[in-house]
Structures are given as structure tokens and as C-alpha cells.
Write an enzyme that holds these catalytic residues in place. Structure first.
Site, PDB file in Angstrom:
ATOM      1  N   CYS A 136       2.346  -1.060  26.207  1.00 34.33           N
ATOM      2  CA  CYS A 136       2.025  -0.408  27.261  1.00 34.33           C
ATOM      3  C   CYS A 136       0.972   0.503  26.847  1.00 34.33           C
ATOM      4  O   CYS A 136       0.744   1.405  25.760  1.00 34.33           O
ATOM      5  CB  CYS A 136       3.238   0.771  27.244  1.00 34.33           C
ATOM      6  SG  CYS A 136       2.913   2.232  28.132  1.00 34.33           S
ATOM      7  N   CYS A 139       0.865   4.259  27.294  1.00 34.02           N
ATOM      8  CA  CYS A 139       1.613   5.066  26.321  1.00 34.02           C
ATOM      9  C   CYS A 139       0.667   5.138  24.844  1.00 34.02           C
ATOM     10  O   CYS A 139       0.724   6.045  24.276  1.00 34.02           O
ATOM     11  CB  CYS A 139       2.794   4.395  25.774  1.00 34.02           C
ATOM     12  SG  CYS A 139       3.653   3.583  27.203  1.00 34.02           S
ATOM     13  N   ASP A 140       0.130   4.089  24.490  1.00 32.69           N
ATOM     14  CA  ASP A 140      -0.343   3.820  23.303  1.00 32.69           C
ATOM     15  C   ASP A 140      -1.900   3.778  23.157  1.00 32.69           C
ATOM     16  O   ASP A 140      -2.443   3.578  22.083  1.00 32.69           O
ATOM     17  CB  ASP A 140       0.160   2.446  22.643  1.00 32.69           C
ATOM     18  CG  ASP A 140       1.736   2.358  22.572  1.00 32.69           C
ATOM     19  OD1 ASP A 140       2.359   3.945  22.200  1.00 32.69           O
ATOM     20  OD2 ASP A 140       2.426   1.615  22.604  1.00 32.69           O
TER      21      ASP A 140
END
Ligand code: NAP
Length: 321
Positions: A136, A139-140
Site C-alpha cells: 500500500c 499507507c507506507d
């Protein structure tokens, strides 16, 4: 053993299922929530979540999910751990079988079983999730500031994630198993025009290597020469698609060709009256924790209306007006 009868069962405990549980419990629907093999869903696979509203300094994914679960429990939602092995949606109450032996009957169902990012299935990959391997970018990505990273895949997701990651990384190499991309022309062009994106085509990923418990390199097979190569990198984003978790439905709900549940208009109603779907299992487009939570809220409100006796058709029409 006699089936347990419930007004509402919620299948799946990501942000969608847990938000549905909070709303449904507060509406006194006494939901039973089934949490499967990945309680808390995909957010439990990530580290810090910085884009969920309300957490100025971010929050760890597992902590966010624990908080949502505790909030649902506080209002009276019950939880059981198990794997939904089959459902019978042919008549109401619906029949749900968990772990092949526990039987339940429910007047309504919310399906929030999510989608799972597909993994390559190579050695080192799943062990290093959260330690340099991610599925992701949203997200990261932030954790890879000024780092050299790889994105694996040749579809639109890979192009999109690679392009997004250039905001953080110093260099992003797209690694694809063929010398032709699957991605749409537009997405390909945008990636090709980005000076931070490099390409490594026609190679098959073989193994993720670690050093000090962090990603160190990716071993690939050059499909043309048959030689193995080690590509040193600080991060690997696997972007080879998602699979909605809908197999247990046995084709009883209308899905799109990939398997995502089709919902009606702006509602969460599915093709079977009394069954509602929310979160990534019906959303292949946004796939964010906050959008999943929003649709979980909608599903609980839809169930409430349904159990009050209004038909799906009535309120889906009125909501469009
Ligand atoms: P996808 O189109 O199925 O592409 C998956 C890619 O991963 C393919 O290039 C495939 O290689 C590769 N792959 C699959 N399994 C692999 C394996 N085991 N090892 C190595 N490579 C592997 O999936 P997606 O990119 O997630 O897109 C899914 C859908 O969402 C598409 O319809 C796409 O258009 C859409 N989408 C749209 C946008 C947008 O418009 N903004 C963004 C993201 C996704 P091969 O090509 O060799 O099969």
C-alpha cells in the site's frame, strides 16, 4: 445443534465492518460480528496511519483497529472468531456457517470481508511486510523518503503507486515480468514521463533478501538471458492487484467480473434484499480506511431501515431523489 438466531450478522472486521458494528450496536441491533483470519483487516498489516482523520500525529494501524473494536464492544456488539465457510441467502432468515460447524440464522447481513492485496508468494516476501515490503503506497510511501525502491507489477496499480511514490523516494524502479505493460496507455505515459521512474522489464521476482531484519535486495530471474540478478533496494511495493474476499458467497450475490460485490446506487444494498455490503469487498476504486468506515456506517443505517420494514427498493429510490 440448533442455530443461533440474530437480527444482524456482520462478516469481517476491517474499518467497514467495525464501523457498521458501532452504528448497529448503538441502534440496539445487537450485531454478532465474525472476525476471520485477519482480525482488523489490512490496516493491521501496516505501521503508522497518518491519513485517518482525527489523529493529528498519526496512529498505528493495529491500535486504530483495536480502538474501533473496543468502541463497538462498548455499545454491545458481540464478536466471534471464525471463518465463514458458507452462507445460504436463498431465504430469510439467512443461514451462515462458521468453521464448517457453527450455524447461525440472521434476519440481515452485512458483508465486509474486504479484499486482500495479492502477493507474489516468493520467499522472504510475507516475512518482511512492514519491514520494507508493502502492498500500500498510500499507507507506507511516506516512510521511504529519499530511498531507492521497487514497485512490482505492470498494471494501472503499479503505474499509479510508482508515480505516487516518486513524491517521497529518490528513485522508483518498476519491475515487471514481461516486456509489455498491462497498464492503460495514459497511466503508462505518465509513469514514462516521470524522470524518477526507472524500468526493469522481463524479469521474474524470485526472493526478497533481508539484512538486519529489513529488506536488503530482490533476487530476480532475467527471462531473456536466464541469469539471476540481485537488485539492492530499501523498499518493495507489490502492486499486482487485489482479490475481493467473496468466495464463501458461492455466487449468490451479484458481483462484477473480478468478484467485487455490486451495490445499488448510493446505498449498500446488494442483489439480495436484506444483505448489505461495505468496504473493500464492494469498492475496487477508493480502498481507503476512511472510505471503508464511511460505507460501514451507510450499511448499518441501511440495515436499520430494512429491519424497520422498508424495502430496499423504496429507500434506494427515495435516496436518489
Ligand atoms: P491488474 O491490471 O490485474 O495488473 C496486475 C499486474 O501484476 C499485471 O501487470 C500482472 O502481470 C502482474 N502480476 C500479476 N501476478 C503476478 C505475479 N505473480 N508475479 C509478477 N507479476 C504479476 O491489476 P491492477 O493494476 O491492480 O488493476 C486492477 C484494476 O483496477 C484494473 O482494471 C485497473 O485498470 C484498475 N485500476 C485503475 C486505476 C486508475 O485508473 N487510476 C488505478 C489502479 C487500478 P501481467 O501483465 O504479466 O499479467
Amino acid at each position: 445443534m440448533a442455530s443461533k438466531h440474530l437480527r444482524l450478522m456482520i462478516l469481517g472486521t476491517g474499518p467497514a465492518g467495525l464501523t457498521a458494528a458501532i452504528y448497529a450496536a448503538r441502534a440496539n441491533l445487537e450485531p454478532l460480528v465474525i472476525e476471520g483470519n485477519e482480525p482488523g483487516g489490512q490496516l493491521t498489516l501496516t505501521t503508522e496511519v497518518e491519513n485517518f482523520p482525527g489523529f493529528e500525529d498519526g496512529i498505528m494501524g493495529p491500535e486504530l483497529m483495536n480502538n474501533m473494536r473496543a468502541q463497538a464492544e462498548k455499545f454491545g456488539a458481540e464478536f466471534e472468531t471464525g471463518w465463514v465457510t458458507s452462507v445460504d441467502l436463498s431465504k430469510r432468515p439467512f443461514h451462515v456457517t462458521v468453521n464448517e460447524e457453527d450455524e447461525y440464522e440472521a434476519d440481515s447481513l452485512i458483508i465486509s470481508t474486504g479484499a486482500s492485496a495479492r502477493l507474489l508468494g516468493i520467499e522472504g516476501e510475507s516475512e518482511l511486510i512492514g519491514k520494507g515490503v508493502s502492498t500500500c503506497a498510500t499507507c507506507d510511501g511516506f516512510f521511504f523518503r529519499n530511498k531507492r525502491i521497487l514497485v512490482i507489477g505492470g498494471g494501472d496499480s503499479a503505474m499509479e503507486e510508482a508515480t505516487f511514490l516518486t513524491k517521497f523516494a529518490s528513485e522508483v524502479t518498476i519491475v515487471h515480468r514481461r516486456d509489455e505493460l498491462r497498464a492503460s496507455k495514459f497511466m503508462q505515459e505518465r509513469a514514462k514521463e516521470n524522470p524518477k521512474i526507472k524500468w526493469l522489464l522481463n524479469v521474474t521476482p524470485l526472493e526478497v533478501h533481508e539484512k538486519d531484519n529489513k529488506v536488503h535486495s530482490l533476487e530476480v530471474l532475467d527471462n531473456e538471458t536466464g541469469e539471476k540478478r540481485i537488485i539492492e533496494t530499501e523498499g518493495i511495493f507489490v502492486a499486482i492487484g487485489h482479490s475481493p474476499n467473496t468466495e464463501f458467497l458461492g455466487g449468490q450475490l451479484k458481483t462484477d467480473k473480478v468478484g467485487y460485490i455490486v451495490t445499488e446506487g448510493v446505498t449498500t444494498a446488494t442483489s439480495v434484499e436484506g444483505v448489505f455490503a461495505c468496504g473493500d469487498v464492494m469498492d475496487s476504486r477508493y480502498r481507503q480506511a476512511v472510505t471503508a468506515a464511511g460505507s460501514g456506517c451507510k450499511a448499518a443505517l441501511d440495515v436499520e431501515k430494512f429491519l424497520e420494514g422498508s424495502s430496499t427498493h423504496d429507500w434506494s429510490v427515495s435516496s436518489a431523489n
